[in-house]
Design a protein around this motif. Sequence first.
Motif, PDB file in Angstrom:
ATOM      1  N   GLY A   1       7.100   3.898  -1.639  1.00  0.00           N
ATOM      2  CA  GLY A   1       7.614   4.040  -0.291  1.00  0.00           C
ATOM      3  C   GLY A   1       6.831   5.076   0.482  1.00  0.00           C
ATOM      4  O   GLY A   1       6.282   6.010  -0.102  1.00  0.00           O
ATOM      5  N   SER A   2       6.790   4.900   1.784  1.00  0.00           N
ATOM      6  CA  SER A   2       6.089   5.834   2.656  1.00  0.00           C
ATOM      7  C   SER A   2       6.999   6.936   3.165  1.00  0.00           C
ATOM      8  O   SER A   2       6.532   7.915   3.735  1.00  0.00           O
ATOM      9  CB  SER A   2       5.477   5.085   3.848  1.00  0.00           C
ATOM     10  N   THR A   3       8.325   6.742   2.989  1.00  0.00           N
ATOM     11  CA  THR A   3       9.306   7.744   3.390  1.00  0.00           C
ATOM     12  C   THR A   3      10.342   7.868   2.266  1.00  0.00           C
ATOM     13  O   THR A   3      10.431   7.000   1.392  1.00  0.00           O
ATOM     14  CB  THR A   3      10.047   7.357   4.687  1.00  0.00           C
ATOM     15  N   VAL A   4      11.130   8.923   2.312  1.00  0.00           N
ATOM     16  CA  VAL A   4      12.194   9.103   1.327  1.00  0.00           C
ATOM     17  C   VAL A   4      13.137   7.904   1.360  1.00  0.00           C
ATOM     18  O   VAL A   4      13.521   7.367   0.322  1.00  0.00           O
ATOM     19  CB  VAL A   4      12.951  10.424   1.592  1.00  0.00           C
TER      20      VAL A   4
ATOM     21  N   THR B   1       0.809  -1.211   0.000  1.00  0.00           N
ATOM     22  CA  THR B   1       0.000   0.000   0.000  1.00  0.00           C
ATOM     23  C   THR B   1       0.847   1.267   0.000  1.00  0.00           C
ATOM     24  O   THR B   1       0.325   2.350   0.133  1.00  0.00           O
ATOM     25  CB  THR B   1      -0.933   0.019   1.230  1.00  0.00           C
ATOM     26  N   ALA B   2       2.155   1.124  -0.162  1.00  0.00           N
ATOM     27  CA  ALA B   2       3.024   2.298  -0.182  1.00  0.00           C
ATOM     28  C   ALA B   2       2.685   3.154  -1.397  1.00  0.00           C
ATOM     29  O   ALA B   2       2.420   2.633  -2.476  1.00  0.00           O
ATOM     30  CB  ALA B   2       4.489   1.883  -0.212  1.00  0.00           C
ATOM     31  N   PRO B   3       2.689   4.469  -1.219  1.00  0.00           N
ATOM     32  CA  PRO B   3       2.350   5.343  -2.337  1.00  0.00           C
ATOM     33  C   PRO B   3       3.408   5.317  -3.438  1.00  0.00           C
ATOM     34  O   PRO B   3       4.575   5.025  -3.181  1.00  0.00           O
ATOM     35  CB  PRO B   3       2.271   6.730  -1.691  1.00  0.00           C
ATOM     36  N   THR B   4       2.987   5.636  -4.650  1.00  0.00           N
ATOM     37  CA  THR B   4       3.905   5.757  -5.774  1.00  0.00           C
ATOM     38  C   THR B   4       4.385   7.199  -5.842  1.00  0.00           C
ATOM     39  O   THR B   4       3.587   8.132  -5.828  1.00  0.00           O
ATOM     40  CB  THR B   4       3.219   5.360  -7.088  1.00  0.00           C
TER      41      THR B   4
ATOM     42  N   THR C   1      11.167  11.684   6.098  1.00  0.00           N
ATOM     43  CA  THR C   1      10.031  12.505   5.699  1.00  0.00           C
ATOM     44  C   THR C   1       8.946  11.627   5.095  1.00  0.00           C
ATOM     45  O   THR C   1       9.219  10.804   4.218  1.00  0.00           O
ATOM     46  CB  THR C   1      10.474  13.572   4.671  1.00  0.00           C
ATOM     47  N   ALA C   2       7.710  11.784   5.574  1.00  0.00           N
ATOM     48  CA  ALA C   2       6.577  11.003   5.076  1.00  0.00           C
ATOM     49  C   ALA C   2       6.178  11.469   3.680  1.00  0.00           C
ATOM     50  O   ALA C   2       6.244  12.664   3.364  1.00  0.00           O
ATOM     51  CB  ALA C   2       5.391  11.137   6.022  1.00  0.00           C
ATOM     52  N   LEU C   3       5.782  10.511   2.847  1.00  0.00           N
ATOM     53  CA  LEU C   3       5.384  10.787   1.478  1.00  0.00           C
ATOM     54  C   LEU C   3       3.954  10.334   1.242  1.00  0.00           C
ATOM     55  O   LEU C   3       3.461   9.431   1.918  1.00  0.00           O
ATOM     56  CB  LEU C   3       6.313  10.046   0.511  1.00  0.00           C
ATOM     57  N   LYS C   4       3.326  10.956   0.255  1.00  0.00           N
ATOM     58  CA  LYS C   4       1.979  10.547  -0.147  1.00  0.00           C
ATOM     59  C   LYS C   4       1.931  10.389  -1.658  1.00  0.00           C
ATOM     60  O   LYS C   4       2.788  10.932  -2.368  1.00  0.00           O
ATOM     61  CB  LYS C   4       0.936  11.547   0.349  1.00  0.00           C
TER      62      LYS C   4
ATOM     63  N   PHE D   1      14.156   5.378  -1.734  1.00  0.00           N
ATOM     64  CA  PHE D   1      15.527   5.123  -2.183  1.00  0.00           C
ATOM     65  C   PHE D   1      15.849   3.636  -2.146  1.00  0.00           C
ATOM     66  O   PHE D   1      16.548   3.134  -3.021  1.00  0.00           O
ATOM     67  CB  PHE D   1      16.533   5.911  -1.348  1.00  0.00           C
ATOM     68  N   ASN D   2      15.348   2.913  -1.155  1.00  0.00           N
ATOM     69  CA  ASN D   2      15.553   1.460  -1.101  1.00  0.00           C
ATOM     70  C   ASN D   2      14.897   0.793  -2.310  1.00  0.00           C
ATOM     71  O   ASN D   2      15.474  -0.119  -2.913  1.00  0.00           O
ATOM     72  CB  ASN D   2      14.990   0.876   0.189  1.00  0.00           C
ATOM     73  N   ASP D   3      13.692   1.247  -2.666  1.00  0.00           N
ATOM     74  CA  ASP D   3      12.983   0.675  -3.808  1.00  0.00           C
ATOM     75  C   ASP D   3      13.749   0.939  -5.105  1.00  0.00           C
ATOM     76  O   ASP D   3      13.918   0.042  -5.936  1.00  0.00           O
ATOM     77  CB  ASP D   3      11.571   1.262  -3.886  1.00  0.00           C
TER      78      ASP D   3
END
Length: 98
Positions: free
Chosen positions: A31-34, A5-8, A80-83, A38-40
């Motif tokens: 990813g839900s964070t920066v 469910t991580a955002p694109t 930092t959280a991402l959406k 980066f891991n993805d």
Amino acid sequence: MTSATAPTINVRVTAVLQKVTGGQKTVEASGSTVSEVFNDIDARYPGFKAQVYGPDGKLHRFVNIYLNDEDIRYTGGVETALKAGDTLDVLPALAGGC
């Protein structure tokens, strides 16, 4: 590891990083964070993280990362959280001069 469910997130990179991303100027990552993004990216484009992180596991001092035009140094760094729909710009500083 990112969840299903991580955002694109759209990640724009400069020419230096395009060498790692196969010439792509923009890559999509989840990813839900920066850090998760980066891991993805690194899982699909090995060597990406080596370009932005130092051996100590921290961001290189001269890499600037912007989330929707805001420097992540002031929003929580790599945590930092991402959406969905966010855009990251990854800008390694270029050396120059004589």
